[in-house]
Scaffold this motif. Structure first.
Motif, PDB file in Angstrom:
ATOM      1  N   ALA A 221      21.719  34.342  78.949  1.00 63.57           N
ATOM      2  CA  ALA A 221      21.209  35.065  77.783  1.00 63.57           C
ATOM      3  C   ALA A 221      21.265  34.239  76.508  1.00 63.57           C
ATOM      4  O   ALA A 221      20.588  34.561  75.523  1.00 63.57           O
ATOM      5  N   THR A 222      22.034  33.164  76.527  1.00 62.09           N
ATOM      6  CA  THR A 222      22.214  32.370  75.301  1.00 62.09           C
ATOM      7  C   THR A 222      21.751  30.921  75.461  1.00 62.09           C
ATOM      8  O   THR A 222      22.056  30.085  74.624  1.00 62.09           O
ATOM      9  N   ARG A 223      21.023  30.631  76.539  1.00 63.59           N
ATOM     10  CA  ARG A 223      20.553  29.260  76.764  1.00 63.59           C
ATOM     11  C   ARG A 223      19.203  29.054  76.120  1.00 63.59           C
ATOM     12  O   ARG A 223      18.309  29.887  76.224  1.00 63.59           O
ATOM     13  N   ALA A 224      19.072  27.933  75.441  1.00 64.35           N
ATOM     14  CA  ALA A 224      17.827  27.599  74.758  1.00 64.35           C
ATOM     15  C   ALA A 224      17.773  26.096  74.547  1.00 64.35           C
ATOM     16  O   ALA A 224      18.796  25.397  74.646  1.00 64.35           O
ATOM     17  N   PRO A 225      16.590  25.536  74.247  1.00 67.19           N
ATOM     18  CA  PRO A 225      16.504  24.097  73.947  1.00 67.19           C
ATOM     19  C   PRO A 225      17.372  23.742  72.750  1.00 67.19           C
ATOM     20  O   PRO A 225      17.531  24.544  71.814  1.00 67.19           O
ATOM     21  N   ARG A 226      17.967  22.571  72.788  1.00 66.47           N
ATOM     22  CA  ARG A 226      18.770  22.109  71.656  1.00 66.47           C
ATOM     23  C   ARG A 226      17.888  21.967  70.421  1.00 66.47           C
ATOM     24  O   ARG A 226      16.745  21.532  70.503  1.00 66.47           O
ATOM     25  N   ILE A 227      18.454  22.330  69.286  1.00 69.32           N
ATOM     26  CA  ILE A 227      17.751  22.171  68.019  1.00 69.32           C
ATOM     27  C   ILE A 227      18.214  20.870  67.377  1.00 69.32           C
ATOM     28  O   ILE A 227      19.413  20.634  67.222  1.00 69.32           O
TER      29      ILE A 227
END
Length: 454
Positions: A221-227
């Protein structure tokens, strides 16, 4: 190649909901899975990061919007998460509680770093009313992303089902619940957390969380591409390795910001020592006595007479930087809770006491010689007598002056987060810089810059 990371900020509507226990349990459980788990703490607190570092087996870093610029916070976050699989930031107080209204709050940090928020809700005496509370937290700031909520102190499946229905009606994901566990207790904050008891408490928290929460669902639920934040260039300072900086670090002195130490390395080689166990002061050019809990070790400190004598001798030839507990040790005495005074170094013409506890708490900004340095106060001890006005303090070594507000000092002012002048004595001179304040100079040392570089 694009990479991703699971990252989130743990927050609550108020203190006491269980943020720290959840954070510690998650850090240890995920670290136990072989994931590189990087902890952060919102705000100036020293104790929670000590917990975090023990749990994650990786240094926790403070992110504080009052003491740090947005660019510095982004730089720290990007630097310390570069090789991490998971990043967990523990919030401070309630989600929107800041130094002034929401300024510097957990919510502001989450928006700045684009972190999804996992809420922790104490649902012990709550059912559908959770819907109204969650609706408010979700919609108060549209820039904030609520990834979900974990309900704490929920003992039955029926109770949790009622809470799930509340989540469904307001569009917030229920990420699980934790029953009350009476045996799960983090040691007293005042006793510190770098202890065997703390280690067992952290292990117990991890077992509790692994048993009741779906960690895979939380990570997904909290995984996303690095900013990739644009990073401001860091100040270039030529190391002066010929100088030795002696830093006190043991059970009595351990309130140290890692970034402060990193900046100190630009001025010389750091060597740690223990005032509790070492009978003599090692050779050095600069002595740094940070805060901690000297009041818990007064007999040992007072009994280490050779070390106190060495510190007195050092004051006339070297430089001393002291904060809070470190400043207390430079005074004539510290009085314990029973009223017994214990002799200290006697460099400053002050005495402090823990007998009549009085909380001093808040952010501070010192303006001195046209430059500013930010920090905070958090202590229950106090001066036995308020130090005299600036020109009236008789201190050793010669040339040390005391800044006291009010009355206004000749060349320095201390203000709180609202810009109001506060009584926060700062003792400074060619060989000494000491106060009750814990300063943050990981970004800029301000009036300390030239003093440290001498």
């Amino acid at each position: 190649m694009e990479t991703s990371i699971s990252q989130f900020l743990i927050a609550a509507p108020h203190s006491g909901a269980g943020k720290t226990t959840l954070t510690l349990g998650l850090l240890r459980a995920l670290q136990g899975r072989g994931l590189r788990t990087q902890p952060f703490k919102c705000g100036p607190d020293f104790i929670d990061p000590i917990h975090h570092s023990t749990a994650a087996r990786r240094q926790s870093i403070n992110l504080d919007a009052y003491m740090m610029s947005p660019d510095h916070i982004k730089d720290l976050y990007q630097r310390y998460t570069a090789d991490a699989d998971v990043a967990i930031t523990e919030g401070v107080m309630g989600l929107f509680d800041g130094a002034q209204k929401r300024e510097g709050s957990s919510a502001d940090l989450a928006v700045l770093l684009q972190l999804p928020v996992i809420l922790v809700l104490n649902a012990k005496a709550m059912a559908y009313s959770a819907a109204a509370l969650l609706h408010g937290l979700k919609t108060f700031d549209p820039a904030l992303t609520i990834a979900g909520v974990i309900f704490n102190f929920v003992d039955t499946a029926t109770h949790y089902r009622l809470l799930q229905e509340a989540c469904e009606d307001v569009g917030v994901t229920a990420l699980g619940h934790l029953p009350n566990e009476k045996a799960l207790r983090i040691p007293s904050r005042h006793l510190g957390l770098d202890t065997a008891d703390a280690g067992e408490a952290i292990a117990a928290a991890a077992r509790h969380i692994e048993k009741h929460l779906d960690l895979d669902a939380i990570l997904a639920a909290t995984r996303a591409p690095r900013i990739a934040f644009s990073r401001a260039p860091r100040p270039a300072t030529a190391p002066q390795r010929s100088k030795t900086i002696l830093v006190a670090r043991d059970a009595a002195f351990h309130f140290l910001y890692p970034e402060n130490l990193r900046r100190l390395e630009a001025y010389g080689r750091i060597q740690f020592f223990s005032p509790l166990s070492e009978p003599h002061l090692p050779p050095a050019d600069l002595l740094y006595l940070p805060g901690g809990y000297p009041e818990l070790y007064l007999e040992q400190l007072a009994g280490n007479k050779t070390l106190l004598a060495d510190i007195r001798s050092f004051a006339s030839k070297g430089r001393i930087l002291a904060e809070c507990g470190g400043m207390m040790v430079l005074g004539h005495s510290i009085t314990d809770e029973t009223g017994k005074p214990w002799p200290m170094a006697g460099i400053l013409n002050i005495a402090t006491t823990i007998q009549e506890k009085k909380l001093a708490l808040g952010y501070r900004t010192l303006t001195l010689d046209g430059q500013s340095l930010k920090g905070h106060e958090f202590h229950y001890s106090q001066f036995v007598q308020t130090p005299a006005a600036a020109n009236g303090i008789n201190l050793a070594p010669a040339g040390v002056k005391g800044i006291v507000q009010p009355p206004a000092a000749a060349n320095g002012i201390v203000r709180n987060a609202r810009g109001q002048e506060v009584a926060a004595p700062v003792f400074h001179g060619p060989n000494l810089f000491a106060s009750y304040m814990h300063f943050y100079w990981g970004e800029s040392a301000g009036p300390l810059e030239a003093w440290l570089a001498r």
